[in-house]
Structure formats: C-alpha cells, structure tokens
Design a protein around this motif. Structure first.
Motif, PDB file in Angstrom:
ATOM      1  N   ASP A 124      29.378  38.054  43.904  1.00 20.11           N
ATOM      2  CA  ASP A 124      29.656  39.480  43.484  1.00 20.11           C
ATOM      3  C   ASP A 124      28.638  40.378  43.834  1.00 20.11           C
ATOM      4  O   ASP A 124      28.878  41.609  44.182  1.00 20.11           O
ATOM      5  CB  ASP A 124      29.907  39.345  42.008  1.00 20.11           C
ATOM      6  CG  ASP A 124      31.415  38.552  41.634  1.00 20.11           C
ATOM      7  OD1 ASP A 124      31.946  38.263  42.727  1.00 20.11           O
ATOM      8  OD2 ASP A 124      31.258  38.206  40.560  1.00 20.11           O
ATOM      9  N   ARG A 133      28.878  32.504  41.875  1.00 22.99           N
ATOM     10  CA  ARG A 133      29.882  33.472  41.609  1.00 22.99           C
ATOM     11  C   ARG A 133      29.088  35.044  41.488  1.00 22.99           C
ATOM     12  O   ARG A 133      29.664  35.950  42.157  1.00 22.99           O
ATOM     13  CB  ARG A 133      30.646  33.083  40.555  1.00 22.99           C
ATOM     14  CG  ARG A 133      31.901  34.229  40.435  1.00 22.99           C
ATOM     15  CD  ARG A 133      32.961  33.171  39.601  1.00 22.99           C
ATOM     16  NE  ARG A 133      32.449  32.907  38.149  1.00 22.99           N
ATOM     17  CZ  ARG A 133      32.589  31.695  38.075  1.00 22.99           C
ATOM     18  NH1 ARG A 133      32.920  30.873  38.960  1.00 22.99           N
ATOM     19  NH2 ARG A 133      32.140  31.354  36.955  1.00 22.99           N
ATOM     20  N   GLN A 171      28.985  43.776  46.278  1.00 26.57           N
ATOM     21  CA  GLN A 171      28.763  45.038  45.770  1.00 26.57           C
ATOM     22  C   GLN A 171      27.538  45.623  46.865  1.00 26.57           C
ATOM     23  O   GLN A 171      27.932  46.885  47.071  1.00 26.57           O
ATOM     24  CB  GLN A 171      28.305  45.081  44.399  1.00 26.57           C
ATOM     25  CG  GLN A 171      28.139  46.393  43.909  1.00 26.57           C
ATOM     26  CD  GLN A 171      29.503  47.294  43.745  1.00 26.57           C
ATOM     27  OE1 GLN A 171      30.264  46.965  43.060  1.00 26.57           O
ATOM     28  NE2 GLN A 171      29.239  48.325  44.281  1.00 26.57           N
TER      29      GLN A 171
END
Length: 296
Positions: A96, A92, A100
């Motif tokens: 992320d 996870r 980003q």
C-alpha cells in the motif's frame, strides 16, 4: 558527524518493519525445528523405556520431559503462526505504501505540468498583446491589419480561458490520483476537452449553423456560433453553403462579440437547423458527374 538523522519515509519504514519480521520468523522457525527434533527424541526415548518395562519413576520423568518439550513446541508453533500473520500484514502495508508513493510521484508530475503552464501563459499573453498593440497603436490603418489584430485578440482570450481550465483539471486529477481515485476522471469529455485526432487536418472556423459530421465511428455535433476545428475536406462545402466563415471575417467578429466563441453543448439530433456536412458533400459529388455529362 551524524548530528541530523534523515527521517525515513513510509516505504522505508514498512520495508524495515517487514525485514525485522522476516528475520524474527526465520529465527523462530529455526528454534521450532530444533524443538520438534528434540520432541521426537523424547517420544522415542519414552517409548523405548515403556517397551523395556522401565520403572514407574523413570517413565514419569521421561513423560514429564516429553510434555515440557511438547508444550514449548506448541507455544513456538502458535508464535510462528502469529508471526506469519504479522508478516502478511507488513507485506500488505508495504504494498500500500509503495502504491501511494507511486501515486504521489504521478500527482507531483501532474502538478508540475500545471505550474509550468501557469508560468508560460503570461509570456504568451504578453506576446499576443504586443502583436495587437503593434496594430492598434499605429498611426496607419489597414483593414488587413485590423482583422489580424482582432483574430489575435480572440485567440488570446481563448488561450487564457483554456489555460485556466486545463490547470484546474490537472490539479483536480492530481488530487484524485493521490487519493487513489484516478478512475473518477474517466468521464465523458465536453467538446472543448476533445482533442482532434492527429491524423485529421483541421481548420479553425466559426460556425453559423449547427453542424454534424462523422470521423470514423464517431459522430461530431457542434452548435452554431462556436469556434471549432473542422476537417479540411469539409471546409469548401461548408463555406459554399454559408454554414461557416473564417475567424477574421467581419461578421464573425460581430457574432463573437454577441455569442462568444465557445461551444455550449451539442445540438439535438432532431434539431431542424442541424446541417449534415457529409450528406451535403455527397450530394455535391453526385451532382458533379451529372453536370459534366450534360456539358459534354
């Protein structure tokens, strides 16, 4: 010689962490498999001794060995479950970080576009100023040249204002993109932000009254005293009825000086001065056949 070690970025760090977690899980899973196999052998051996009526001492030793392997196996199972949670968390975190990184790349491109516009704008301003000075500093005076320089000055001001606005909007969009809030940019655009459809040929004119026309399923309303792009099929009827005029017209220059050239809000639908150009054109088209019939 590697005196300087490159610092890893967030994505690389999370990729490395996930790789380590997966490798540790694979090793632990292999050890657990061996332990479970050993436990099964210990259980089979203890069962065989019990069926055969072995002495209590032998049964005690067999049970002790079996419990030791069983406890070790339970510990490994708990550790593997915890490691699975860590792997999920690492996956996870990596996702992320990748998202980003992608947002940062898009934001960098948006900011680069804004910087390019800012670098190009002074060149346009200088060229426009040179055109204006070619007329204003000349000893000769011609009405056509004066109208031309006035029109160029109006366009120069419009471009300067538009360049400042678009650069601000681009940088705001870049900030929202980095923060993952790009959807906040989906707001109703103002008249000045609405790019004309590529398939519609337009003429930049100055409105003398509030106007309304339709473009497909969209209804356009513009106020009086604003520079807008009017679809060329509507231009003749708007000019004939004195609802618009060309940018280089003398009265337009005066009106621009008094009211400016930007559209400030849409007129209300119930505005008594609002002119429906589509309806006006339809009236003219209906009247044309009647005039031809009377003439014949």
């Amino acid at each position: 010689m590697a005196f300087f070690k490159r610092e890893l970025g967030p994505v690389e760090r999370f990729e490395s962490a996930l790789k380590d977690k997966l490798a540790a899980r694979q090793k632990l899973a292999a050890r657990l498999s061996l332990s479970e196999k050993e436990l099964e052998e210990k259980r089979t051996a203890a069962e065989r001794l019990a069926v055969a009526g072995a002495a209590n001492a032998r049964l005690d030793r067999a049970e002790a060995h079996m419990r030791a392997v069983e406890d070790r196996t339970k510990t490994m199972r708990a550790a593997l479950a915890e490691l699975d949670e860590q792997v999920t968390s690492a996956e996870r975190a990596l996702a992320d970080a990748q998202a980003q990184r992608d947002r940062n790349l898009i934001a960098d491109e948006i900011e680069t576009m804004a910087a390019s516009i800012e670098r190009a704008a002074p060149g346009f301003q200088a060229s426009a100023t040179a055109l204006i000075e070619a007329v204003t500093k000349s000893a000769a005076s011609m009405p056509e040249a004066t109208r031309f320089s006035t029109s160029v000055e109006a366009v120069r001001r419009e471009v300067a204002s538009a360049a400042d606005l678009i650069c601000w909007e681009l940088r705001s969009a870049a900030v929202r993109t980095r923060a993952g809030n790009a959807n906040m940019a989906d707001q109703a655009p103002s008249l000045s932000e609405q790019p004309p459809p590529a398939e519609i040929e337009r003429q930049m004119i100055y409105t003398l009254h509030p106007l309304l026309w339709r473009e497909g399923s969209e209804t356009r309303r513009v106020p009086a005293f604003a520079m807008v792009g009017l679809p060329k099929p509507l231009l003749p009827v708007a000019l004939r009825h004195h609802h618009v005029d060309y940018l280089n017209a003398r009265r337009v220059q005066t009106l621009m000086h008094l009211h400016g050239s930007e559209a400030h809000g849409e007129p209300a639908l119930d505005d008594p001065l609002l002119v429906d150009l589509d309806a006006l054109l339809a009236e003219e088209n209906q009247g044309a056949p009647a005039d031809v019939a009377q003439a014949s």
